[in-house]
Design a protein around this motif. Structure first.
Motif, mmCIF file in Angstrom:
data_model
loop_
_atom_site.group_PDB
_atom_site.id
_atom_site.type_symbol
_atom_site.label_atom_id
_atom_site.label_comp_id
_atom_site.label_asym_id
_atom_site.label_seq_id
_atom_site.Cartn_x
_atom_site.Cartn_y
_atom_site.Cartn_z
ATOM 1 N N VAL A 1 0.881 -1.161 0.000
ATOM 2 C CA VAL A 1 0.000 0.000 0.000
ATOM 3 C C VAL A 1 0.919 1.212 0.000
ATOM 4 O O VAL A 1 1.359 1.691 1.044
ATOM 5 C CB VAL A 1 -0.927 0.020 1.230
ATOM 6 C CG1 VAL A 1 -1.942 1.162 1.111
ATOM 7 C CG2 VAL A 1 -1.640 -1.315 1.395
ATOM 8 N N ARG B 1 -8.644 7.840 2.784
ATOM 9 C CA ARG B 1 -9.683 6.883 3.143
ATOM 10 C C ARG B 1 -9.925 5.906 1.987
ATOM 11 O O ARG B 1 -10.108 4.700 2.192
ATOM 12 C CB ARG B 1 -10.952 7.672 3.445
ATOM 13 C CG ARG B 1 -12.177 6.853 3.771
ATOM 14 C CD ARG B 1 -12.092 6.258 5.151
ATOM 15 N NE ARG B 1 -12.119 4.814 5.084
ATOM 16 C CZ ARG B 1 -12.040 4.020 6.131
ATOM 17 N NH1 ARG B 1 -11.910 4.539 7.339
ATOM 18 N NH2 ARG B 1 -12.075 2.727 5.998
ATOM 19 N N VAL C 1 -7.063 3.382 1.983
ATOM 20 C CA VAL C 1 -7.203 2.453 3.103
ATOM 21 C C VAL C 1 -8.340 1.464 2.846
ATOM 22 O O VAL C 1 -8.212 0.259 3.125
ATOM 23 C CB VAL C 1 -7.431 3.226 4.421
ATOM 24 C CG1 VAL C 1 -7.823 2.282 5.553
ATOM 25 C CG2 VAL C 1 -6.174 3.998 4.796
ATOM 26 N N ASP C 2 -9.439 1.935 2.288
ATOM 27 C CA ASP C 2 -10.568 1.040 2.009
ATOM 28 C C ASP C 2 -10.173 -0.075 1.044
ATOM 29 O O ASP C 2 -10.606 -1.225 1.204
ATOM 30 C CB ASP C 2 -11.736 1.832 1.420
ATOM 31 C CG ASP C 2 -12.491 2.644 2.464
ATOM 32 O OD1 ASP C 2 -12.273 2.399 3.666
ATOM 33 O OD2 ASP C 2 -13.288 3.520 2.068
ATOM 34 N N THR D 1 3.993 -0.527 3.704
ATOM 35 C CA THR D 1 3.238 0.703 3.641
ATOM 36 C C THR D 1 4.020 1.819 4.320
ATOM 37 O O THR D 1 5.152 1.620 4.763
ATOM 38 C CB THR D 1 1.841 0.529 4.261
ATOM 39 O OG1 THR D 1 1.026 1.647 3.925
ATOM 40 C CG2 THR D 1 1.921 0.366 5.779
ATOM 41 N N LEU E 1 -0.099 5.543 6.712
ATOM 42 C CA LEU E 1 -1.096 4.591 6.233
ATOM 43 C C LEU E 1 -1.187 3.383 7.156
ATOM 44 O O LEU E 1 -2.271 2.820 7.344
ATOM 45 C CB LEU E 1 -0.773 4.167 4.805
ATOM 46 C CG LEU E 1 -1.056 5.232 3.744
ATOM 47 C CD1 LEU E 1 -0.507 4.798 2.392
ATOM 48 C CD2 LEU E 1 -2.547 5.508 3.636
ATOM 49 N N ALA F 1 -3.378 4.432 9.898
ATOM 50 C CA ALA F 1 -4.771 4.484 9.456
ATOM 51 C C ALA F 1 -5.374 3.085 9.344
ATOM 52 O O ALA F 1 -6.545 2.862 9.700
ATOM 53 C CB ALA F 1 -4.857 5.210 8.109
ATOM 54 N N LEU F 2 -4.600 2.121 8.864
ATOM 55 C CA LEU F 2 -5.083 0.737 8.799
ATOM 56 C C LEU F 2 -5.343 0.187 10.191
ATOM 57 O O LEU F 2 -6.347 -0.493 10.444
ATOM 58 C CB LEU F 2 -4.060 -0.136 8.073
ATOM 59 C CG LEU F 2 -4.048 -0.095 6.546
ATOM 60 C CD1 LEU F 2 -2.818 -0.807 6.004
ATOM 61 C CD2 LEU F 2 -5.317 -0.744 5.994
ATOM 62 N N GLU G 1 -8.562 0.819 11.873
ATOM 63 C CA GLU G 1 -9.739 0.122 11.356
ATOM 64 C C GLU G 1 -9.785 -1.352 11.734
ATOM 65 O O GLU G 1 -10.862 -1.921 11.915
ATOM 66 C CB GLU G 1 -9.779 0.249 9.831
ATOM 67 C CG GLU G 1 -9.852 1.676 9.322
ATOM 68 C CD GLU G 1 -11.149 2.353 9.717
ATOM 69 O OE1 GLU G 1 -12.188 1.651 9.827
ATOM 70 O OE2 GLU G 1 -11.137 3.582 9.915
#
Length: 360
Positions: free
Chosen positions: A134, A184, A187-188, A204, A208, A211-212, A215
């Protein structure tokens, strides 16, 4: 910290000096040389093959390389005669300071990452497993390098594309909300792959990764190792990533690298050094120095801050004394690496150009 013997330091220096002589001979020889360096020797009025016999000689005789040439020179100027007729790849830098620099190449990225692979733990990065990247793809060397690293370890790799230049543009123009929406979106896509596919290892950026981790549980997703690079990672950030995002259960491999150098390896055991990360260049193929901002031929003392200077020394690419846009602490050699390292890398404060890092 285990000290390295003077004998090993001297042996590493001797190996570097021998490598410098070989690379200088290669790039300045009429038979194998690179047009840009052959032209340099003619205009400079001296023969580097005769006068550069060590790395110290290189520092003394060559000025800091003007990186603007990598934005403007024709690629043909950078093709060593030894590589004439071979198609080349064109890699770009991140473009953090305007028009990206470009480097052409053939096999350097493969060699760099094959060497790096030897330092990876098979438990955290199991051969034959699946990887997910990513991060920046497109014109960057990193895209091919990560896939080659995975393939070299008998693995295959999924990709989520990222355009960091768009993120930087949004941030620079005050469109922070759109930058967050784009992050976003990235990440999605990663979450979708992690939900539907088995992934053992992840590459990554620090932001990021965070951010992962907001979630999902990274270890519960089956990830065993994270290879992380990009924006600066200070000790507080590294501790947070290791303890909170990775929950102390996932191997964490931070790296410092770029298109012009390749990648520098971290010193293991940073948890015992208050999460301060030290990186060591892949000598003798590349050398990092931490220099006095007022006189780049001088090194700062160990433990002191300075500006990072890069020299790249491969048959494909000779780049002497390029001043990076980074500052770092100069760190002494260690048990695993018998040459100086750089620690706590961050943007160089005196850089007159505005640097926007975004997510990478």
């Amino acid at each position: 910290m285990t000290a390295v013997s003077n004998d090993r330091i001297e042996a590493a220096q001797a190996a570097l000096d021998a490598h410098v002589r070989d690379i200088i001979a290669h790039h300045f020889s009429p038979e194998t040389g690179t047009p840009v360096w052959l032209d340099y020797a003619k205009s400079a009025g001296w023969d580097p093959r005769e006068e550069v016999r060590s790395f110290a000689d290189l520092i003394e005789r060559f000025d800091n390389f003007d990186g603007e040439r990598l934005r403007t020179d024709a690629h043909e100027m950078w093709i060593p005669r030894a590589f004439a007729g071979r198609p080349f790849t064109i890699f770009e830098t991140g473009g953090s300071t305007g028009m990206p620099k470009q480097r052409i190449g053939w096999d350097d990225y493969k060699l760099d990452y094959e060497e790096f692979s030897e330092l990876l733990d098979d438990e955290a990065f199991p051969p034959g497993g699946y990887w997910l990247m990513v991060g920046p793809t497109g014109p960057r060397r990193l895209r091919l390098a990560i896939e080659h690293l995975a393939n070299h370890r008998g693995s295959s790799c999924y990709f989520v594309d990222l355009d960091p230049r768009w993120v930087k543009k949004l941030i620079s123009s005050g469109q922070g909300d759109q930058a967050k929406d784009y992050m976003r979106h990235v990440v999605d896509q990663a979450l979708s792959i992690l939900k539907h596919r088995k992934v053992d290892a992840l590459f990554t950026t620090p932001r990021l990764l965070e951010a992962l981790g907001d979630e999902i549980s990274i270890p519960d997703a089956g990830i065993k190792g994270v290879f992380c690079g990009g924006t600066e990672m200070d000790p507080q950030n590294v501790r947070f990533l290791c303890e909170e995002i990775l929950e102390g259960q996932v191997g964490f491999v931070p790296t410092y690298g770029n298109t012009l150098m390749g990648l520098a390896c971290h010193k293991k055991g940073f948890e015992k050094e208050d999460y301060s990360i030290t990186y060591y260049a892949p000598q003798p193929r590349a050398v990092l120095r931490v220099t006095d901002p007022e006189d780049s031929r001088k090194l700062v003392d160990h433990g002191e801050w300075g500006r990072v200077e890069l020299t790249t020394l491969t048959p494909e690419f000779f780049l002497p004394r390029f001043l990076e846009r980074d500052a770092a602490k100069r760190i002494a050699p260690c048990e695993d690496f018998a040459w100086d390292g750089v620690a706590e890398v961050k943007p160089y404060a005196k850089n007159e150009e505005k640097i926007v890092e975004g997510v990478y």
